[in-house]
Design an enzyme around this catalytic site. Structure first.
Site, PDB file in Angstrom:
ATOM      1  N   HIS A 135      41.263  53.498  43.476  1.00  0.00           N
ATOM      2  CA  HIS A 135      42.046  52.271  43.681  1.00  0.00           C
ATOM      3  C   HIS A 135      42.627  52.280  45.095  1.00  0.00           C
ATOM      4  O   HIS A 135      43.039  53.312  45.598  1.00  0.00           O
ATOM      5  CB  HIS A 135      43.163  52.185  42.636  1.00  0.00           C
ATOM      6  CG  HIS A 135      43.807  50.838  42.619  1.00  0.00           C
ATOM      7  ND1 HIS A 135      44.724  50.447  43.575  1.00  0.00           N
ATOM      8  CD2 HIS A 135      43.631  49.784  41.797  1.00  0.00           C
ATOM      9  CE1 HIS A 135      45.084  49.202  43.324  1.00  0.00           C
ATOM     10  NE2 HIS A 135      44.450  48.775  42.253  1.00  0.00           N
ATOM     11  N   GLU A 163      37.672  44.866  44.844  1.00  0.00           N
ATOM     12  CA  GLU A 163      39.084  44.553  44.987  1.00  0.00           C
ATOM     13  C   GLU A 163      39.438  44.414  46.468  1.00  0.00           C
ATOM     14  O   GLU A 163      39.798  45.404  47.116  1.00  0.00           O
ATOM     15  CB  GLU A 163      39.917  45.671  44.356  1.00  0.00           C
ATOM     16  CG  GLU A 163      39.729  45.789  42.856  1.00  0.00           C
ATOM     17  CD  GLU A 163      41.047  46.096  42.180  1.00  0.00           C
ATOM     18  OE1 GLU A 163      41.375  45.398  41.226  1.00  0.00           O
ATOM     19  OE2 GLU A 163      41.758  47.004  42.627  1.00  0.00           O
ATOM     20  N   SER A 218      44.874  39.618  42.295  1.00  0.00           N
ATOM     21  CA  SER A 218      45.601  38.385  41.935  1.00  0.00           C
ATOM     22  C   SER A 218      44.844  37.510  40.936  1.00  0.00           C
ATOM     23  O   SER A 218      44.840  36.275  41.042  1.00  0.00           O
ATOM     24  CB  SER A 218      45.983  37.597  43.199  1.00  0.00           C
ATOM     25  OG  SER A 218      46.845  38.368  44.008  1.00  0.00           O
ATOM     26  N   GLY A 241      45.912  43.397  37.551  1.00  0.00           N
ATOM     27  CA  GLY A 241      47.138  44.165  37.724  1.00  0.00           C
ATOM     28  C   GLY A 241      48.333  43.421  37.162  1.00  0.00           C
ATOM     29  O   GLY A 241      48.567  43.400  35.958  1.00  0.00           O
ATOM     30  N   GLY A 242      49.087  42.772  38.038  1.00  0.00           N
ATOM     31  CA  GLY A 242      50.350  42.115  37.656  1.00  0.00           C
ATOM     32  C   GLY A 242      50.254  41.247  36.409  1.00  0.00           C
ATOM     33  O   GLY A 242      51.131  41.312  35.536  1.00  0.00           O
TER      34      GLY A 242
HETATM   35  P1  PGA Z   1      46.849  42.438  41.014  1.00  0.00           P
HETATM   36  O1  PGA Z   1      46.264  43.936  41.081  1.00  0.00           O
HETATM   37  O2  PGA Z   1      46.125  41.731  39.893  1.00  0.00           O
HETATM   38  O3  PGA Z   1      48.310  42.608  40.746  1.00  0.00           O
HETATM   39  O4  PGA Z   1      46.565  41.802  42.329  1.00  0.00           O
HETATM   40  C1  PGA Z   1      44.914  44.186  40.819  1.00  0.00           C
HETATM   41  C2  PGA Z   1      44.645  45.663  40.953  1.00  0.00           C
HETATM   42  O5  PGA Z   1      45.288  46.304  41.792  1.00  0.00           O
HETATM   43  O6  PGA Z   1      43.813  46.227  40.231  1.00  0.00           O
END
Ligand code: PGA
Length: 263
Positions: free
Chosen positions: A95, A180, A226, A247-248
């Protein structure tokens, strides 16, 4: 790929109590159907608890990282056999936040030395995970500066070549790659779906060159950065995108369940 894969990466969020409430709500929101593969990656501390809560569902538990040795004097690390014993079936590797590449730098730049994952350590971790039959989710992606310098393709190709060096293609059928873009992680700036689709197609082409075409066609390529309920449907229905690393938005059970349903 027929079945989409949607992975929630909780990062360093949720106590055991919060994890319990979140997963109990999520399980109620998500259909009992198993036409989408769903994985939750909580912090190590909550893996056992989450595993217990999803044991009668099709939801799987993943880890956010591992270490390449099985055991030894490696303070603070967790190995693949330890994860396997806890029924962890997926593990995120490489990551950008482990590589010290942040979309939004909230950490003191002087502490970035604690996040120095390299393509070589990613490669060692992949070998250990595959040996212990845990499905790796390899993250690759460029920073904003690299994108602006037209280096997106070369950065991703180098990350893939470094990570996959010496791996036997026959072991990689249950492997996934997450595109990503670092500039999209935690920033709210989602990569436009057509562009995400283009880069995911490029990743499959590189995988075909590095491994072989058959294996490359079996590997699921996810988009992460995101992802939200409002953009997931469009992203997940692109021909080269086989799901998402979220993520979030995976911290909110209702939002995450909408994302899963959109797949
Ligand atoms: P995010 O993170 O959806 O908060 O942008 C994605 C990730 O880091 O895997």
């Amino acid at each position: 790929m027929e079945t989409k894969l949607v992975v929630g990466n909780w990062k360093m969020n949720m106590t055991n109590a919060e994890a319990t409430a979140n997963v109990q709500a999520f399980v109620k929101h998500v259909d009992a159907r198993s036409d989408v593969d769903v994985v939750i990656c909580p912090p190590y501390m909550s893996i056992g608890r989450v595993r217990e809560l999803v044991k009668d569902t099709h939801i799987k538990v993943g880890a956010q990282d591992t270490f390449w040795e099985n055991s030894g004097a490696y303070t603070g690390q967790v190995s693949a056999p330890m994860l396997a014993e806890c029924d962890v079936t997926y593990c995120i590797v490489g990551h950008s936040e482990k590589r010290g590449r942040f979309g939004k730098l909230e950490t003191d730049p002087e502490t970035l030395c604690y996040f120095k994952e390299t393509d070589h350590t990613v490669n060692l971790k992949l070998k250990s995970l595959l040996f212990h039959s845990i499905n790796p989710i390899l993250c690759v992606g460029e920073t904003a500066d690299e994108r602006n310098a037209n280096q997106t393709e070369s950065v991703i190709e180098a990350q893939l070549r470094g990570a996959l060096a010496g791996l036997d293609p026959a072991e990689l059928y249950f492997f996934s790659v997450a595109y990503e873009p670092v500039w999209a992680i935690g920033t709210g700036n989602t990569c436009e779906s057509g562009e995400a689709n283009r880069v995911c197609g490029l990743i499959r082409r590189f995988l075909g060159e590095i491994l072989d075409e058959d294996v490359a066609s079996m590997i699921r390529i996810l988009y992460g950065g995101s992802v939200k309920a409002s953009n997931s449907r469009e992203l997940f229905h692109q021909p080269n995108i086989d799901g998402g690393l979220v993520g979030g938005s995976s911290l909110d059970s209702e939002e995450f369940s909408k994302i899963v349903r959109s797949a």
